[in-house]
Write a protein that holds these residues in place. Structure first.
Motif, mmCIF file in Angstrom:
data_model
loop_
_atom_site.group_PDB
_atom_site.id
_atom_site.type_symbol
_atom_site.label_atom_id
_atom_site.label_comp_id
_atom_site.label_asym_id
_atom_site.label_seq_id
_atom_site.Cartn_x
_atom_site.Cartn_y
_atom_site.Cartn_z
ATOM 1 N N GLY A 27 -9.590 11.935 40.001
ATOM 2 C CA GLY A 27 -9.099 11.169 38.857
ATOM 3 C C GLY A 27 -8.690 9.750 39.252
ATOM 4 N N ARG A 28 -7.995 9.643 40.391
ATOM 5 C CA ARG A 28 -7.601 8.316 40.883
ATOM 6 C C ARG A 28 -8.824 7.434 41.113
ATOM 7 N NH1 ARG A 28 -2.753 7.512 43.918
ATOM 8 N NH2 ARG A 28 -3.889 6.542 45.632
ATOM 9 N N MET A 29 -9.873 8.017 41.669
ATOM 10 C CA MET A 29 -11.048 7.227 42.011
ATOM 11 C C MET A 29 -11.828 6.795 40.770
ATOM 12 S SD MET A 29 -10.909 6.513 45.158
ATOM 13 C CE MET A 29 -9.098 6.526 45.043
ATOM 14 N N VAL A 30 -11.865 7.666 39.767
ATOM 15 C CA VAL A 30 -12.527 7.275 38.517
ATOM 16 C C VAL A 30 -11.810 6.065 37.923
ATOM 17 C CG1 VAL A 30 -12.970 7.960 36.127
ATOM 18 C CG2 VAL A 30 -13.471 9.545 38.007
ATOM 19 N N LEU A 63 -7.665 -3.281 42.783
ATOM 20 C CA LEU A 63 -8.686 -3.261 43.848
ATOM 21 C C LEU A 63 -10.071 -3.184 43.216
ATOM 22 C CD1 LEU A 63 -7.308 -0.556 46.356
ATOM 23 C CD2 LEU A 63 -7.354 -3.032 46.705
ATOM 24 N N ARG A 64 -11.054 -3.795 43.837
ATOM 25 C CA ARG A 64 -12.443 -3.673 43.373
ATOM 26 C C ARG A 64 -13.320 -3.291 44.563
ATOM 27 N NH1 ARG A 64 -13.457 -2.749 38.166
ATOM 28 N NH2 ARG A 64 -12.216 -4.069 36.812
ATOM 29 N N PRO A 65 -13.157 -2.064 45.066
ATOM 30 C CA PRO A 65 -13.877 -1.685 46.275
ATOM 31 C C PRO A 65 -15.373 -1.502 46.018
ATOM 32 C CG PRO A 65 -12.805 0.217 45.344
ATOM 33 C CD PRO A 65 -12.354 -0.961 44.518
ATOM 34 N N ASP A 66 -16.166 -1.860 47.026
ATOM 35 C CA ASP A 66 -17.613 -1.603 46.969
ATOM 36 C C ASP A 66 -17.920 -0.157 47.305
ATOM 37 O OD1 ASP A 66 -18.194 -4.445 46.650
ATOM 38 O OD2 ASP A 66 -17.587 -4.619 48.755
ATOM 39 N N SER A 67 -16.957 0.475 47.999
ATOM 40 C CA SER A 67 -17.208 1.823 48.499
ATOM 41 C C SER A 67 -15.918 2.622 48.462
ATOM 42 C CB SER A 67 -17.742 1.744 49.939
ATOM 43 O OG SER A 67 -18.073 3.026 50.412
ATOM 44 N N VAL A 68 -16.058 3.930 48.332
ATOM 45 C CA VAL A 68 -14.907 4.827 48.379
ATOM 46 C C VAL A 68 -15.081 5.742 49.584
ATOM 47 C CG1 VAL A 68 -13.832 6.818 47.259
ATOM 48 C CG2 VAL A 68 -14.369 4.768 45.919
ATOM 49 N N ALA A 74 -16.168 16.843 44.287
ATOM 50 C CA ALA A 74 -15.397 16.662 43.051
ATOM 51 C C ALA A 74 -15.311 15.180 42.677
ATOM 52 C CB ALA A 74 -13.989 17.249 43.218
ATOM 53 N N VAL A 75 -15.042 14.349 43.684
ATOM 54 C CA VAL A 75 -14.956 12.912 43.422
ATOM 55 C C VAL A 75 -16.274 12.405 42.856
ATOM 56 C CG1 VAL A 75 -14.753 10.647 44.527
ATOM 57 C CG2 VAL A 75 -13.140 12.472 45.128
ATOM 58 N N ARG A 76 -17.362 12.788 43.492
ATOM 59 C CA ARG A 76 -18.673 12.321 43.034
ATOM 60 C C ARG A 76 -18.988 12.812 41.618
ATOM 61 N NH1 ARG A 76 -24.285 11.179 46.122
ATOM 62 N NH2 ARG A 76 -25.430 10.719 44.208
ATOM 63 N N SER A 77 -18.732 14.089 41.378
ATOM 64 C CA SER A 77 -19.030 14.650 40.053
ATOM 65 C C SER A 77 -18.244 13.933 38.964
ATOM 66 C CB SER A 77 -18.663 16.135 40.005
ATOM 67 O OG SER A 77 -19.458 16.850 40.894
ATOM 68 N N LEU A 78 -16.962 13.762 39.196
ATOM 69 C CA LEU A 78 -16.130 13.145 38.179
ATOM 70 C C LEU A 78 -16.530 11.687 37.945
ATOM 71 C CD1 LEU A 78 -14.032 15.085 37.000
ATOM 72 C CD2 LEU A 78 -12.260 13.507 37.799
ATOM 73 N N LEU A 79 -16.887 11.000 39.045
ATOM 74 C CA LEU A 79 -17.348 9.615 38.907
ATOM 75 C C LEU A 79 -18.607 9.566 38.057
ATOM 76 C CD1 LEU A 79 -16.794 8.219 42.536
ATOM 77 C CD2 LEU A 79 -15.662 7.393 40.461
ATOM 78 N N GLU A 80 -19.567 10.425 38.392
ATOM 79 C CA GLU A 80 -20.831 10.427 37.652
ATOM 80 C C GLU A 80 -20.612 10.866 36.208
ATOM 81 O OE1 GLU A 80 -24.070 10.878 41.262
ATOM 82 O OE2 GLU A 80 -23.318 12.719 40.336
#
Lengths: 256, 256, 256, 256
Positions: C195-198, C216-221, C236-242
């Motif tokens: 959730g934080r990463m989304v 922050l505007r990171p190019d990568s996580v 989970a991070v990838r799924s939620l982002l997508e």
């Protein structure tokens, strides 16, 4: 009543890398072959294992190996005897320092991995190990394979020798171990392993991979802690041995 | 009559790489700071130095350092105290094993290189070293810089402390060493060096780089063996000291 | 539509010691920070990771660190800049050799552990790393902390720079990471982390440990693979982002 | 007019430990077998050698060895072929990185020490080395002993092969080297050595230790730089060869 020692290789983590469950194994075995930093074992890990062994009344041995972290001491190295002698002295001493700080003492020496296999027949390396043990402390025992050149030379040198059988390894009919690279070399069924060891300790017989009955009278049984389920298997072996009326006890006392 | 010890860093070769003239220095010094394998010193070299020290009646100390062969222990490492404690125990023990095999014993501990400099002020690392020495053997002395946190903590812990001056190093007016990176940090004129040490031992005074007279009463004088001419300079220092009526003798006996 | 890269530290096993699930992580991430042997990573492991990365279309970066296997590169070392430069060149080259053999190429460099933290502010070490990257191949990108001296110097040197955020680490209000030694430094709840990463990727905001919103505007996580559940969390991070409409893609192509 | 290359092992210092006179040898030889860090050679040393080689127009080769600093790569290690392949890839790549940074390139590979001797006959290790060279860059040449399995397999794999003779080593009548442990194995008279090499290069004959004339047509002559007088002997060999009308030149160009 039969008595047997249970030994395991411990202290084989290195820095960030954890291997095996030292704490769990120390609740089951009676002798701990503690790594000495050449094939595995950072000092903080070794100190922690020595402290736990001291608390649990487990006897500490020095598990000496080739200087080969990348290969975990499992690759034969053609080390000159005088260098090997000094390498073994260094390793024993290092563990003695940590053991003393932990309130216990190193009581025996067991070669590790490729060095263990080499000194079954390699006279010069076996003699180099024996010379090191004798020079550092002639009161140290030597743990090894029955019939090995190592134990013959150790006995000749006046050192106490201790023989072992491997709980989870298959044997060839000549009493040597089936190499790890062969199928079936490592036994994984705890009940089968425990049953073999009960028969071995009580009757002095273990079945080789080809079915030949081998006659052995080991002072100690080696269980392995670096595989998943290692503690469970060691516990099963100990329970079944004790259930069969075998006394499980170290071959030495913790104090020198 | 004044008495002073002469100490030098020895056993700093590693395998194919030879550093310094251990045999030559062992004929001059009364105490040998023998490397323990972390910054330098393969076991065969260390064993050889211990044997020669035993034959020559030179007292053996453990020169413990950071685990950094590539940097020769000369780079500060932010090692956690509990890890440093175990690292130092391991090194002391390793040398004890080799010393025992050589018929002598480790009698004191001296930190090496960046660790030596760190424990002048770094309380946690100094305490970590002291804890290691005390736990392995509270009979071991600690050799270090006068006024260092290391020696203060060692004294508090009940360890015997020994102070040293550096024969071939320039001092700052606060008693610390001019860093090796500064011009003039290392003195190379044997007569000048020997003259400074005679004055220091007899009168308790050495001149700092800026001309300030420093009052020091060192128990030992450190000479360096890893530079060309190291043995010659150490010999000159010893001769001039003895010529000036100073007795050169170890601060401890070789036996424990 | 937002795009972000997912990177993870891989190839951190060493010989007998397995760390993390490289195969699992390579199915999730788009960029692989592959260890180079100084803090972790034996050559056979690194080769295997490069091969799997090549097959999976994952971009390979060189994760360079201090020469400190025992400390996993997590201890600051006061390495002289010219030595650090050579150490970094050596590591990049080593991985380039393995990557070439695996049919891929090293495209970027990311410092590891204590070196990563040092080059946030340590100008000399940051400059040493930049000099190494530039001299080996000015086409290599540099991955690091937003606002770090490393990225400033890399940019000045004409290198492409890439910024990252840490999925499972807590931030302080100044944008630096809460040290691992602090409670709450490592986040373990996959849903919270995802959730934080989304929010971070979509809105450019992440909440610091004290509640401060950080822009922050990171190019990568960066996701971590060396903890149990690492693959699950990364997935989970990838799924939620997508699921939130973010495109997950490498910041570079695999070919040079 | 005959042409021959002169090669020497360089870059074999390690941190504080200096071995040989790299700068002096680089003025004499045409090809430099630069260590790669596994048996010797810290990165800063290797970078310096690469830079000097680039300036002097000396061709750079990767001298790959076993991972054995303590033994200087002179002890046989029973490394599994797939591990050896990765180890060799890693070493070649590392030197490529440093060479690129120095403005030159690695052009050939030569095994070092015990690995050199092993791959004369050890098929699996020889194949492992060849596989590594081929996978990293099939344009690399392989330098080795005439008649060795290494060169046979390299040729079969389509790699360019280069043969060498040893200026200062005694031969057995079968063309193999007299082991270093035998008396007379290492020749120390510069005039004798130079004379042997002139005869060898001009007439294709060198006398074995037992007087047997051996027929060899080496592409390169190896001189040793790690002994006192190494540069003087190499200079004598080169002078006498040139005086006898032999052209001394690298077998490859410095650029790829």
């Amino acid at each position: 009543m039969s008595t047997v020692d249970l030994n395991a290789d411990l202290g084989e983590s290195f820095g960030r890398w954890i291997l095996g469950d030292d704490t769990g194994m120390l609740r089951v075995v009676t002798s701990a072959n503690v790594a000495c930093g050449f094939h595995a074992g950072d000092p903080a890990t070794l100190l922690s294992v020595c402290r736990q062994a001291a608390e649990g009344g487990v006897v500490v041995g020095a598990q000496v190996g080739y200087r080969d972290l990348a290969g975990f001491g499992r690759r034969f190295m053609d080390v000159a005897p005088q260098d090997l002698t000094a390498d073994v002295m260094y390793q024993i001493g290092a563990l003695q320092g940590l053991a003393a700080a932990a309130g216990t003492a190193v009581r025996y020496v067991k070669p590790h991995g490729a060095l263990y296999n080499a000194v079954v027949r390699h006279e010069k390396q076996a003699a180099a190990v024996v010379a090191a043990v004798h020079a550092v402390d002639p009161g140290l025992a030597v743990l090894g394979l029955p019939g090995s050149v190592l134990l013959q030379l150790a006995e000749t040198a006046g050192l106490r020798t201790v023989t072992e059988a491997f709980a989870d390894r298959a044997y060839r009919s000549d009493g040597s171990l089936l190499p790890r690279t062969e199928p079936g070399a490592v036994l994984t069924d705890a009940t089968e392993v425990a049953g073999r060891m009960v028969r071995l300790v009580r009757d002095g017989v273990v079945e080789a991979a080809d079915g030949t009955p081998l006659r052995l009278r080991p002072d100690s049984v080696c269980v392995h802690g670096d595989s998943p389920g290692g503690v469970a298997m060691a516990t099963a072996v100990r329970s079944l041995l004790e259930g069969a009326g075998v006394r499980v006890a170290a071959f030495l006392t913790t104090a020198g």
